[in-house]
Structure formats: structure tokens, C-alpha cells
Design a protein around this motif. Structure first.
Motif, PDB file in Angstrom:
ATOM      1  N   GLU A  66      37.725 -14.592  14.943  1.00 22.67           N
ATOM      2  CA  GLU A  66      38.965 -15.057  15.558  1.00 22.67           C
ATOM      3  C   GLU A  66      38.810 -15.069  17.070  1.00 22.67           C
ATOM      4  O   GLU A  66      37.906 -14.469  17.621  1.00 22.67           O
ATOM      5  CB  GLU A  66      40.114 -14.122  15.171  1.00 22.67           C
TER       6      GLU A  66
ATOM      7  N   LYS B  94      30.787 -21.720  17.626  1.00 21.86           N
ATOM      8  CA  LYS B  94      29.707 -21.845  16.661  1.00 21.86           C
ATOM      9  C   LYS B  94      28.423 -22.139  17.428  1.00 21.86           C
ATOM     10  O   LYS B  94      28.298 -23.150  18.103  1.00 21.86           O
ATOM     11  CB  LYS B  94      30.008 -22.955  15.661  1.00 21.86           C
TER      12      LYS B  94
ATOM     13  N   ARG C  24      33.790 -12.322   7.368  1.00 20.64           N
ATOM     14  CA  ARG C  24      35.053 -12.991   7.675  1.00 20.64           C
ATOM     15  C   ARG C  24      34.862 -13.984   8.815  1.00 20.64           C
ATOM     16  O   ARG C  24      33.924 -13.881   9.603  1.00 20.64           O
ATOM     17  CB  ARG C  24      36.137 -11.983   8.028  1.00 20.64           C
ATOM     18  N   ILE C  25      35.745 -14.936   8.914  1.00 18.66           N
ATOM     19  CA  ILE C  25      35.692 -15.938   9.975  1.00 18.66           C
ATOM     20  C   ILE C  25      36.150 -15.274  11.266  1.00 18.66           C
ATOM     21  O   ILE C  25      37.208 -14.643  11.307  1.00 18.66           O
ATOM     22  CB  ILE C  25      36.589 -17.132   9.626  1.00 18.66           C
TER      23      ILE C  25
END
Length: 76
Positions: free
Chosen positions: A42, A47, A39-40
Motif C-alpha cells: 500500500e 512496481k 499481500r499487495i
């Protein structure tokens, strides 16, 4: 005949208990493991390593060698 029934009862009991143990371990691992591994993230995530625009030729080889050296030097 009694020995066969006693043996059959033990085999069935062993199979049922094995299945119960297997499914209880499976439920436990489903409870422990995260829902989505990819999942991305939060929050305040950054990055770390992004793609680079690479040109052809020796510059491309130097970037690859530098990245490989970095990988082996830091172990990441």
C-alpha cells in the motif's frame, strides 16, 4: 515401586513442561511473523520489474542474457 513412580512422575513432568515450552514458542513466533507475506503493498509503492513483451528468436535470447547479466552484476 517407589522408584518407578518417582521416575514416572519425572517423565510426565518433563513431557508437560516440554509441551508448555513448545506452545509458548509457537505463540511467540505467531506474534512476530507478519500476517500475510504476499499481500499487495500500500502507499507510494512502485512496481520495479514488470513483464516484458518478448518476441521469438535472438531478441528473446538477448533479453534473457541481459537480465541474467544484470542479476549476476548487481546480485538482485
Amino acid at each position: 515401586m517407589r522408584k518407578v513412580l518417582k521416575w514416572l512422575r519425572i517423565v510426565i513432568l518433563f513431557g508437560a513442561l516440554s509441551c508448555m515450552f513448545f506452545y509458548s514458542l509457537r505463540l511467540f513466533t505467531d506474534w512476530i511473523s507478519p500476517v500475510d507475506h504476499y499481500r499487495i503493498p500500500e502507499g507510494q509503492s512502485v512496481k520495479v520489474f514488470g513483464g516484458q513483451a518478448l518476441s521469438e528468436g535472438t531478441e528473446h535470447q538477448m533479453v534473457l542474457l541481459e537480465r541474467l547479466r544484470f542479476f549476476y552484476w548487481y546480485g538482485e
